[in-house]
Scaffold this motif. Structure first.
Motif, PDB file in Angstrom:
ATOM      1  N   ASN A 124       1.719  12.130  15.579  1.00  0.00           N
ATOM      2  CA  ASN A 124       1.644  11.364  14.346  1.00  0.00           C
ATOM      3  C   ASN A 124       0.362  10.577  14.128  1.00  0.00           C
ATOM      4  O   ASN A 124       0.354   9.643  13.352  1.00  0.00           O
ATOM      5  CB  ASN A 124       2.826  10.384  14.300  1.00  0.00           C
TER       6      ASN A 124
ATOM      7  N   THR B 243      -2.954  13.910  10.720  1.00  0.00           N
ATOM      8  CA  THR B 243      -2.556  13.988   9.311  1.00  0.00           C
ATOM      9  C   THR B 243      -3.735  14.463   8.470  1.00  0.00           C
ATOM     10  O   THR B 243      -3.580  15.319   7.593  1.00  0.00           O
ATOM     11  CB  THR B 243      -2.057  12.610   8.827  1.00  0.00           C
TER      12      THR B 243
ATOM     13  N   ARG C  92       5.833  17.182  12.575  1.00  0.00           N
ATOM     14  CA  ARG C  92       5.564  16.147  13.571  1.00  0.00           C
ATOM     15  C   ARG C  92       6.383  16.413  14.824  1.00  0.00           C
ATOM     16  O   ARG C  92       7.527  16.833  14.756  1.00  0.00           O
ATOM     17  CB  ARG C  92       5.858  14.774  12.992  1.00  0.00           C
TER      18      ARG C  92
END
Length: 126
Positions: free
Chosen positions: A44, A49, A71
């Motif tokens: 994460n 991302t 995730r």
């Protein structure tokens, strides 16, 4: 027989989205799987991302640039457990101290045993 490893581990001190993207793209190109990816599992971090955003248009052309950032469940569970342990660590330390106090002398151990018997509990060792 030559070993082939699918996957990678970032070992550089620089842990940026661009480095992660480049490593993933090298593997994708090596195996020729650019048009077969719909999901990538990463933890994460912010860099991961951003990596998914950078990769979206470069792979999975048959999904029109949609790439799911799956995730890592193990990473999420680890974060939850660590958070819970932070909350209860004071209580665990209190229990450890109480056990150490009881075990510090034979009379205390005997008293604990008598207490358990009086409460109709099976005396146990810690």
């Amino acid at each position: 027989m030559q070993k082939r490893i699918i996957g990678f581990r970032v070992v550089d001190n620089k842990y940026t989205a661009e480095i992660i993207r480049d490593r993933i793209l090298n593997i994708v190109k090596e195996y020729g799987i650019a048009n077969h990816i719909i999901s990538i599992t990463l933890d994460n971090t912010t860099a991961n991302t951003k990596t998914i955003k950078l990769l979206s248009n470069l792979v999975s052309s048959y999904t029109r640039g949609f790439l799911l950032h799956q995730r890592c469940a193990c990473h999420i569970i680890n974060i939850i457990i660590k958070s819970g342990m932070d909350v209860i660590s004071v209580y665990i330390e209190n229990i450890r101290s109480a056990i150490a106090y009881i075990h510090a002398s034979n009379p205390r151990i005997a008293e604990f045993k008598r207490y358990c018997i009086a409460q109709r509990l099976k005396p146990r060792k810690f």
